[in-house]
Design an enzyme around this catalytic site. Structure first.
Site, PDB file in Angstrom:
ATOM      1  N   ARG A  50       0.857  -1.197   0.000  1.00  0.00           N
ATOM      2  CA  ARG A  50       0.000   0.000   0.000  1.00  0.00           C
ATOM      3  C   ARG A  50       0.886   1.238   0.000  1.00  0.00           C
ATOM      4  NH1 ARG A  50      -1.638   1.737   4.539  1.00  0.00           N
ATOM      5  NH2 ARG A  50      -2.277  -0.265   5.367  1.00  0.00           N
ATOM      6  N   ASP A 174      -8.578  18.793 -14.230  1.00  0.00           N
ATOM      7  CA  ASP A 174      -8.853  17.435 -14.683  1.00  0.00           C
ATOM      8  C   ASP A 174      -8.528  17.412 -16.177  1.00  0.00           C
ATOM      9  OD1 ASP A 174      -9.981  15.086 -15.685  1.00  0.00           O
ATOM     10  OD2 ASP A 174     -11.714  15.148 -14.344  1.00  0.00           O
ATOM     11  N   LYS A 199      -9.320   6.283 -19.163  1.00  0.00           N
ATOM     12  CA  LYS A 199      -9.678   6.823 -20.473  1.00  0.00           C
ATOM     13  C   LYS A 199      -8.461   6.783 -21.413  1.00  0.00           C
ATOM     14  CE  LYS A 199     -13.399   7.370 -18.119  1.00  0.00           C
ATOM     15  NZ  LYS A 199     -13.744   8.611 -17.447  1.00  0.00           N
TER      16      LYS A 199
HETATM   17  C1  LIG Z   1     -14.133   9.006 -16.133  1.00  0.00           C
HETATM   18  C2  LIG Z   1     -13.770  10.347 -15.642  1.00  0.00           C
HETATM   19  C3  LIG Z   1     -13.517  10.577 -14.290  1.00  0.00           C
HETATM   20  C4  LIG Z   1     -13.652   9.484 -13.245  1.00  0.00           C
HETATM   21  O1  LIG Z   1     -12.723   8.482 -13.416  1.00  0.00           O
HETATM   22  P1  LIG Z   1     -12.951   6.920 -13.018  1.00  0.00           P
HETATM   23  O2  LIG Z   1     -11.701   6.289 -13.475  1.00  0.00           O
HETATM   24  O3  LIG Z   1     -14.182   6.465 -13.738  1.00  0.00           O
HETATM   25  O4  LIG Z   1     -13.139   6.884 -11.544  1.00  0.00           O
HETATM   26  C5  LIG Z   1     -13.141  11.847 -13.920  1.00  0.00           C
HETATM   27  N1  LIG Z   1     -13.037  12.844 -14.807  1.00  0.00           N
HETATM   28  C6  LIG Z   1     -13.308  12.661 -16.118  1.00  0.00           C
HETATM   29  C7  LIG Z   1     -13.176  13.806 -17.064  1.00  0.00           C
HETATM   30  C8  LIG Z   1     -13.686  11.413 -16.581  1.00  0.00           C
HETATM   31  O5  LIG Z   1     -13.950  11.246 -17.881  1.00  0.00           O
END
Ligand SMILES: *Cc1c(COP(=O)(O)O)cnc(C)c1O
Length: 383
Positions: A50, A174, A199
């Site tokens: 961890r 983000d 993604k």
């Molecule tokens: C999918 C996504 C998230 C969340 O991520 P997870 O891996 O599904 O927890 C956050 N921000 C954006 C822009 C996303 O497309």
């Protein structure tokens, strides 16, 4: 727009060294929870997975290199990465968040963290006056997602970083939709960058993961402490898969963007299409800012179809190459209905105000042949 040539080299080598004992060129999967110690407290630098694992360490070095950051941290999901960032705040602190944010981010903030006396203001961050209006001495963080999801608005990162500095607040970006290949928020003054590595960075629709990058030592230590103390870490196998994915990130992004541009232009000229949202189109209202802060426009295209909701459903059923699914950023093309799928958790009045209606569709354009993708859309539109 073109990818910086050195990015093709960077992604192949980022964070990765041959394994010292055998010379293995690929980082081994250290599938272990613990490490043998020579004497109490005397160990190799790893004591429990961890806290640290050599496969994850390589991934974290790779994350840092991708964003040109000093530090990278890996999490078990994008939302776990977001939680770790939010957990460095104190009760009473306020966060300003862009209104068109990923549905799950809004849900995390509204339903889990608001009750711990953190306050979230959701505003249209393309309007700096709207952001200033809700800011005050308790504002500790600006949370930007650009391009936004699903309407692909572009928020001016540099402007937000100036405002954050005036307020004494942190700027978080983000960067999931652009990937590190097309946008480097730290260069525009962001303090922290995060990704859902599920993604584009993962890119093959086979893992869930998250990343946090920063060049600030103190912020890194705080977020790393949350990673260690709360424990939302990825396993070594996920770390290995991501290291493998990152090597092709630049070539994948180049193809995603080329295909998306061709599709956006095709849709813009089609009589069954009401409107198209793609930052690469000159008709996009934030095209100029996109050109300034992005090195490419990525692979996400949204559009409104003409007709009724039933027409939209029939269109979706006629598609053969595009699959109807949530998520994005994989090699295969997907189509999503934000109102009924990814953004169903957004409160309805806000959804209406944002323009997420029954006729809106979002494409995650894959790396197939653009001609095949356009032919698929064309037959489904004309069907
Ligand atoms: C999918 C996504 C998230 C969340 O991520 P997870 O891996 O599904 O927890 C956050 N921000 C954006 C822009 C996303 O497309």
């Amino acid at each position: 727009m073109a990818i910086n040539h050195s990015d093709f080299t960077k992604v192949v080598h980022a964070g990765v060294e041959p394994e010292p004992r055998t010379g293995a060129i690929m980082t081994p999967i250290f599938q272990t929870s613990t490490y043998v110690q020579q004497a109490p407290g005397e160990h190799t630098g790893w004591d429990y997975s961890r806290a640290g694992n050599p496969t994850r360490d390589a991934l974290e070095a790779s994350f840092a290199a991708l964003e040109g950051a000093k530090h990278g941290l890996a999490f078990s999901s994008g939302l776990a990465a977001e939680q770790a960032i939010i957990q460095i705040l104190d009760p009473g602190d306020e966060v300003i968040v862009c209104d068109d944010v990923y549905g799950g981010t809004g849900r995390l903030f509204r339903t889990l963290y608001a009750k711990y006396n953190l306050k979230f203001h959701f505003v249209d961050m393309t309007d700096i006056d709207a952001v200033k209006k809700v800011s005050n001495s308790k504002t500790k963080m600006l949370w930007v997602e650009t391009p936004t999801n699903p309407l692909l608005k572009v928020i001016d990162i540099r402007k937000m970083s100036h405002l954050a500095k005036e307020l004494g607040a942190l700027l978080v970006v983000d960067n999931t939709f652009s990937s590190p290949i097309f946008q480097s928020p730290l260069e525009f003054g962001a303090d922290i960058v995060m990704h859902s590595t599920t993604k584009y960075i993962g890119g093959h629709s086979d893992i869930i993961g998250g990343a946090v990058m920063t060049s600030d030592d103190e912020l890194h230590e705080k977020i790393k402490y949350v990673q260690f103390a709360a424990g939302a870490v990825p396993g070594p196998f996920e770390a290995f898969l991501l290291l493998r994915s990152i090597k092709t990130l630049a070539v994948r992004m180049e193809q995603h963007q080329k295909n998306a541009m061709a599709i956006a232009k095709f849709l813009e000229g089609h009589s069954k299409v009401e409107s198209v949202f793609y930052p690469g189109l000159e008709s996009h209202s934030h095209h100029e800012i996109a050109r300034e802060q992005m090195k490419g426009f990525s692979g996400m295209v949204s559009f409104n179809l003409k007709g009724t909701y039933d027409d939209v459903v029939s269109f979706l059923q006629r598609l053969n190459v595009f699959e109807l699914a949530e998520s994005l950023g994989g090699v295969e093309s997907l189509v999503n209905h934000p109102e009924k799928m990814t953004h169903a958790s957004v409160p309805e009045p806000l959804r209406k105000e944002l323009g997420i209606g029954p006729n809106l569709l979002r494409l995650s354009v894959g790396i197939e042949s653009a001609d095949d993708l356009i032919a698929d859309l064309d037959q489904a539109l004309n069907g």
